[in-house]
Design a protein around this motif. Sequence first.
Motif, short mmCIF file in Angstrom:
data_model
loop_
_atom_site.label_atom_id
_atom_site.label_comp_id
_atom_site.label_asym_id
_atom_site.label_seq_id
_atom_site.Cartn_x
_atom_site.Cartn_y
_atom_site.Cartn_z
N HIS B 272 33.32 38.02 50.12
CA HIS B 272 34.54 37.54 49.48
C HIS B 272 34.55 36.01 49.43
O HIS B 272 34.83 35.40 48.39
CB HIS B 272 35.75 38.06 50.23
CG HIS B 272 37.05 37.64 49.63
ND1 HIS B 272 37.69 36.49 50.02
CD2 HIS B 272 37.81 38.19 48.66
CE1 HIS B 272 38.80 36.35 49.32
NE2 HIS B 272 38.89 37.38 48.49
N ARG B 275 32.15 34.65 46.89
CA ARG B 275 32.43 34.99 45.49
C ARG B 275 33.51 34.11 44.89
O ARG B 275 33.48 33.83 43.70
CB ARG B 275 32.81 36.47 45.37
CG ARG B 275 31.57 37.30 45.39
CD ARG B 275 31.80 38.74 45.15
NE ARG B 275 30.49 39.38 45.16
CZ ARG B 275 30.16 40.39 45.93
NH1 ARG B 275 31.06 40.94 46.71
NH2 ARG B 275 28.95 40.89 45.91
N THR B 276 34.49 33.71 45.72
CA THR B 276 35.58 32.91 45.16
C THR B 276 35.06 31.57 44.60
O THR B 276 35.27 31.29 43.43
CB THR B 276 36.68 32.72 46.21
OG1 THR B 276 37.14 34.02 46.56
CG2 THR B 276 37.82 31.90 45.67
N LEU B 278 32.07 30.84 43.74
CA LEU B 278 31.13 31.14 42.64
C LEU B 278 31.89 31.45 41.36
O LEU B 278 31.46 31.08 40.27
CB LEU B 278 30.23 32.32 43.02
CG LEU B 278 29.03 31.95 43.88
CD1 LEU B 278 28.33 33.21 44.37
CD2 LEU B 278 28.06 31.09 43.09
N THR B 279 33.01 32.15 41.49
CA THR B 279 33.82 32.47 40.32
C THR B 279 34.34 31.19 39.68
O THR B 279 34.27 31.01 38.45
CB THR B 279 35.02 33.34 40.74
OG1 THR B 279 34.54 34.46 41.46
CG2 THR B 279 35.80 33.80 39.53
N VAL B 280 34.84 30.29 40.54
CA VAL B 280 35.39 29.05 40.02
C VAL B 280 34.28 28.24 39.33
O VAL B 280 34.45 27.76 38.20
CB VAL B 280 36.04 28.24 41.16
CG1 VAL B 280 36.54 26.90 40.64
CG2 VAL B 280 37.17 29.03 41.79
N THR B 282 31.39 29.35 38.05
CA THR B 282 31.00 30.02 36.80
C THR B 282 31.99 29.68 35.69
O THR B 282 31.59 29.29 34.58
CB THR B 282 30.98 31.54 36.99
OG1 THR B 282 30.28 31.85 38.19
CG2 THR B 282 30.30 32.24 35.83
N GLY B 283 33.27 29.80 36.01
CA GLY B 283 34.31 29.59 35.00
C GLY B 283 34.36 28.14 34.54
O GLY B 283 34.40 27.87 33.34
N GLU B 284 34.31 27.22 35.50
CA GLU B 284 34.44 25.80 35.14
C GLU B 284 33.22 25.32 34.36
O GLU B 284 33.35 24.57 33.41
CB GLU B 284 34.65 24.94 36.39
CG GLU B 284 35.90 25.29 37.19
CD GLU B 284 37.22 24.95 36.47
OE1 GLU B 284 37.16 24.42 35.34
OE2 GLU B 284 38.29 25.25 37.03
N HIS B 303 24.35 31.50 37.91
CA HIS B 303 24.03 32.93 37.92
C HIS B 303 22.99 33.25 38.99
O HIS B 303 23.07 34.26 39.67
CB HIS B 303 23.51 33.37 36.54
CG HIS B 303 24.61 33.52 35.55
ND1 HIS B 303 24.41 33.43 34.19
CD2 HIS B 303 25.93 33.73 35.72
CE1 HIS B 303 25.56 33.58 33.57
NE2 HIS B 303 26.50 33.77 34.48
N SER B 306 24.51 33.25 42.31
CA SER B 306 25.31 34.43 42.57
C SER B 306 24.41 35.65 42.81
O SER B 306 24.75 36.51 43.63
CB SER B 306 26.36 34.56 41.48
OG SER B 306 26.25 35.56 40.68
N ASP B 310 24.33 37.97 46.20
CA ASP B 310 24.31 39.44 46.20
C ASP B 310 23.17 39.95 47.07
O ASP B 310 23.34 40.88 47.86
CB ASP B 310 24.10 39.97 44.77
CG ASP B 310 25.41 40.02 44.01
OD1 ASP B 310 26.47 39.97 44.67
OD2 ASP B 310 25.36 40.10 42.77
#
Lengths: 226, 477
Positions: B272, B275-276, B278-280, B282-284, B303, B306, B310
């Motif tokens: 968790h 991932r947070t 990494l999400t930011v 990826t999005g930014e 990518h 990430s 995994d």
Amino acid sequence: MTRVLIVDDEAAILRLVAAVLDRGGFTPVAVSSARAALAEADRAAPDAAVIDLGLPDMDGVELVAALRQRMTGPLIVLTAREATSDKIAALDLGADDYVTKPFEGDELLARLRAALRRAGRAIAADGVLRHGALAIDPARHDLRLGGERVTLTPREFAVMEALIAAGGRLVTHADLLRRVWGPAHVGDSDYLRVVVRALRLKLEADPSAPTLIRNEPGIGYRLGEV
Amino acid sequence: MRVSFAGYMIALIGVALVALVTHMALAHLGLASAALLFLLPVLAASVRFGTGPALVAAASGALAFNFLLLPPRFTFRIDGFDHVVSVAVFLAVALVTSRLAAELRAREAEANARAAANAEQAEFAALLSGDTPDVLTRALAWITARYGAARLIDRDAMPSEDPALSSLDLSAAGWALQGAEAAGHGSDTMPASDWSFLPFAPGHPGGSGMLAVARPMSGTTRRPEEMTQLQALARLIGQARDRLALADERQSRERLEDRDALRRTLLAAMAHDFRTPLTVLTGEVAALDGDLAAKDCALAQVHRLSAMMDDLVGAARIEGGALDPQIEAVDLVDCIDAACARLASALAAHQVERALPADLPLVAADPVLLTHILVNLIGNAARHARTRIAISATTDKGRISLHIDDDGPGIADDLHQRIFDRFARGAGSDRDGGTGLGLAIVKGFADAMALGVAAHRAPEGGARFTLFLPERQVVTA
């Protein structure tokens, strides 16, 4: 304007998702707790919601159920968890779809748009459900693919009816088994595999590379986008 | 039975007193009452001192009665048949009474001894009622203080090197364990031994051990009652040991479960927490304006990061024993389709051929773990293939072989065995975008589901990875 509620306790994610939705032409309403989300939904029901499952003040799956009571629009769940159990529970309690972190903005927008499209679908006056080239008339036990009638067994027909009624929404294995075989067979996924195998042979152009009946391993089936 | 000299004396004094009283008051008492009075010292002596003094009291009473009271008085002559009967009846009554009274006394003594033994056992059991191993040490000290040097002997640790035990002692110990009954000093078996050996579970051969108590320091032989008592104490020790072993086992199992739960929680939290951000990222990065090539490059790296995350979480789950496969009927078509969908951008540049027979049986596997395996295998093929990836399957007697072929450089022969090790990589392949963990995870997940996996040379060059899966026999309804 389409108002989309965003619930996430991480400020960075909240800001990012708001920016993505804004870019996609939606009006984001960002809140950082389940309590605030329920208050907002009570004040003015949003057209859709994006919900993080890991919230500090309430279990995300419970929030999905509580929001489902307050709004009819699509609920998209965001999750960082590997386990399928949360996703299944959220889907069974009324979520329309899920997106696993890390995700790309375009993916989230595509899921949200597809869900809104499904929600806005008008029910045909003749009682016939359509999905792309598929048309199903439950009253007459009649399924057509591109106008051609396809002969199905009662179980096959019931599975297709459930999937077409969901209109591309992910339907969990347990939900399909409950509806088609009954509550006693929720765990008998073998039945479902055999019926889907038969349906693909009848409906797919290439049954080993399906485009119509898609599977999310461990979670459920959905009809492919058209 | 030890009877004190004082007992006899007191019995005689009693008889003398009665003789004096009856002699002086004979006129008022009459012969019959006087005779009855002589029974009193007999009764008193038998109750207080036992059979010997009672017999003395009876005999001396009879003589005194005859000499002092029976006419002709002051002689031992007995005149008349009725007087002979008087003396005979007196003697008979005195004998029977003393006998009964002595028996009563013996019973009372026995009951007292039994009560003392029971009280001792209760005290001992209370001493043993605890959940910590030191209760055994305390129990041993207790026995040592009362009965002599004591120790516990474990079935699996016979003290063959102990200087305190001779070879005779050791064979007595062995006998006690084999025969599941007391042996050594104080018993019927090898009584010459210096120790008494009392099994924890008498009558149950194969018990877990025994109590050993040294011969009494006084040099006397241990009495049978004491052996019985020691056997009862040994049984209590055996029960306490069993209880302690059970508590210990439960505790270690709970500790293990706690550790597993903690591990799972940590892994979930780790996943968790990675991932947070990494999400930011990826999005930014995706939302950046400007140089398109730079943005694509940055996005590809995010990518890759990430994917590494995994793989790390996957490897940690394998290491941590946190895999819990849910085996069910799986359609390989579903998992291959989902894996290809997840790898859509990596596969975009390749031609992917899926050739699965229409009658391919369902397989028994965990669908989520199997999909993860396929993502890693197909992703690996995509990194090495020049243009083409082929996915095919064959069936042979309930075993399904799923092949994933690529037309890349293939695997060096020396790498076929090692390729599933962590961080094993082909020569010159450090820029292939892999993490070095992907194939190790394939092997780890496959092992968890009892699936086979192998690497070979593909029929048309390149590499072939094969997954061996068992067919799932399904019932339909």
